[in-house]
Design an enzyme around this catalytic site. Structure first.
Site, short mmCIF file in Angstrom:
data_model
loop_
_atom_site.label_atom_id
_atom_site.label_comp_id
_atom_site.label_asym_id
_atom_site.label_seq_id
_atom_site.Cartn_x
_atom_site.Cartn_y
_atom_site.Cartn_z
N LEU A 43 0.85 -1.37 0.27
CA LEU A 43 -0.01 0.14 0.04
C LEU A 43 0.86 1.28 0.10
CD1 LEU A 43 -2.98 -0.98 2.60
CD2 LEU A 43 -2.75 -1.35 0.11
N HIS A 47 -3.65 4.11 -2.09
CA HIS A 47 -4.59 3.33 -1.59
C HIS A 47 -5.31 3.95 -0.16
CE1 HIS A 47 -1.74 0.50 -3.31
NE2 HIS A 47 -2.82 -0.16 -3.84
#
Ligand code: PAF
Length: 290
Positions: A43, A47
């Site tokens: 991530l 995100h």
């Protein structure tokens, strides 16, 4: 009640569809709404912006973390795809996520699974041609995630713009009772769209990658000045190769909603410019426009 584990970040995690559904049921019983942000992990701020957007629209946000094997072709980077569940969980917790759904492959594709969701039309070009098995894999896993979590809202990044339109299409066609939201691309200081795959780039490649968005900015400006679509596309391909990209899969101006072809003359109406190009073994995508 679901079987909730706590990760070191204190973010509750469930690993089975049954536990995910139990938690969502418990929230619904309290009158709470639910958002979903599907991810494959590794991530970054892009995100987290999806989680934050989901939080503005729903009371509880679930993030899924599943590196989906069916959307990778055999020669692609499924094995090498970066995996760091604890790090991802800490980031999700910091963004205000309420639950991590991190199933294993056997949970998502039990022995005997033999159904694939195929979306036509919006998949007929660009990544649909360059990566023929990709969108059936994405459409199948996203349909499953939407059925498993049954969220009110699901948020996907506009960086994967064609993927977003594929998901909008399947949700409409399959009458899924969910609102699909697109979230704006998050970019680094030099404009490079954030991507988990940027981690593969060495310093020299990273400098080349930073030219990607600038070429699209200029391409879009040319489209707005009524330069013929075919000329802009050819110009952008040549610029990417000159900048140091090794291979360009496509640069295409398309109508945003249905990804219909524009040109070859000047673009009329809403226009999205989309591109995919390779530096070494890394494939980058980007897009901008209406
Ligand atoms: O965009 C992604 O990360 C993936 O394609 C998705 C939507 C999580 C499906 O695996």
């Amino acid at each position: 009640m679901p079987d909730l584990d706590l990760l070191p970040s204190d973010l509750p995690v469930v690993r089975t569809v049954a536990d995910l559904r139990a938690q969502v049921r418990a929230w619904r019983a309290q009158g709470l709404t639910v958002g979903l942000t599907p991810t494959m992990g590794a991530l970054h701020e892009g995100h987290l912006s999806l989680v934050r957007l989901a939080r503005t629209r729903t009371d509880r946000v679930v993030a899924s973390l599943f590196v989906n094997p069916t959307q990778f072709a055999p020669h692609e980077d499924f094995e090498a795809y970066p995996r760091d569940e604890a790090g991802d969980a800490a980031l999700l917790a910091s963004a205000g996520c309420h639950l991590l759904f991190a199933p294993g492959v056997e949970e998502m594709y039990p022995a005997g699974a033999s159904t694939t969701v195929t979306v036509t039309g919006v998949t007929a070009s660009m990544d649909g041609l360059a990566r023929p098995s990709h969108f059936p894999g994405v459409a199948t896993i996203v349909t499953k995630l939407l059925n498993q979590c049954a969220p009110d809202v699901a948020v996907f990044g506009e960086k994967d713009f064609q993927q977003l339109q594929v998901i909008r299409r399947l949700a409409a066609d399959l009458d899924l009772p969910v609102e699909i939201m697109g979230a704006p691309i998050v970019r680094a200081a030099d404009g490079l769209a954030l991507s988990s795959r940027n981690a593969y780039l060495d310093t020299e490649q990273r400098a080349i990658a930073g030219r990607f968005n600038l070429i699209l900015v200029e391409g879009l400006a040319r489209l707005r000045r009524d330069v013929a679509v075919s000329d802009v596309e050819a110009w952008a391909v040549a610029e990417l190769l000159t900048a140091g990209f090794d291979r360009v899969d496509y640069v295409e101006a398309r109508t945003p909603a249905d990804l219909g072809r524009l040109g070859p003359g000047p673009a009329q109406g809403p226009t999205r410019l989309l591109a995919a190009a390779h530096i070494g073994r890394t494939r980058l995508i980007d897009n901008m426009g209406d």
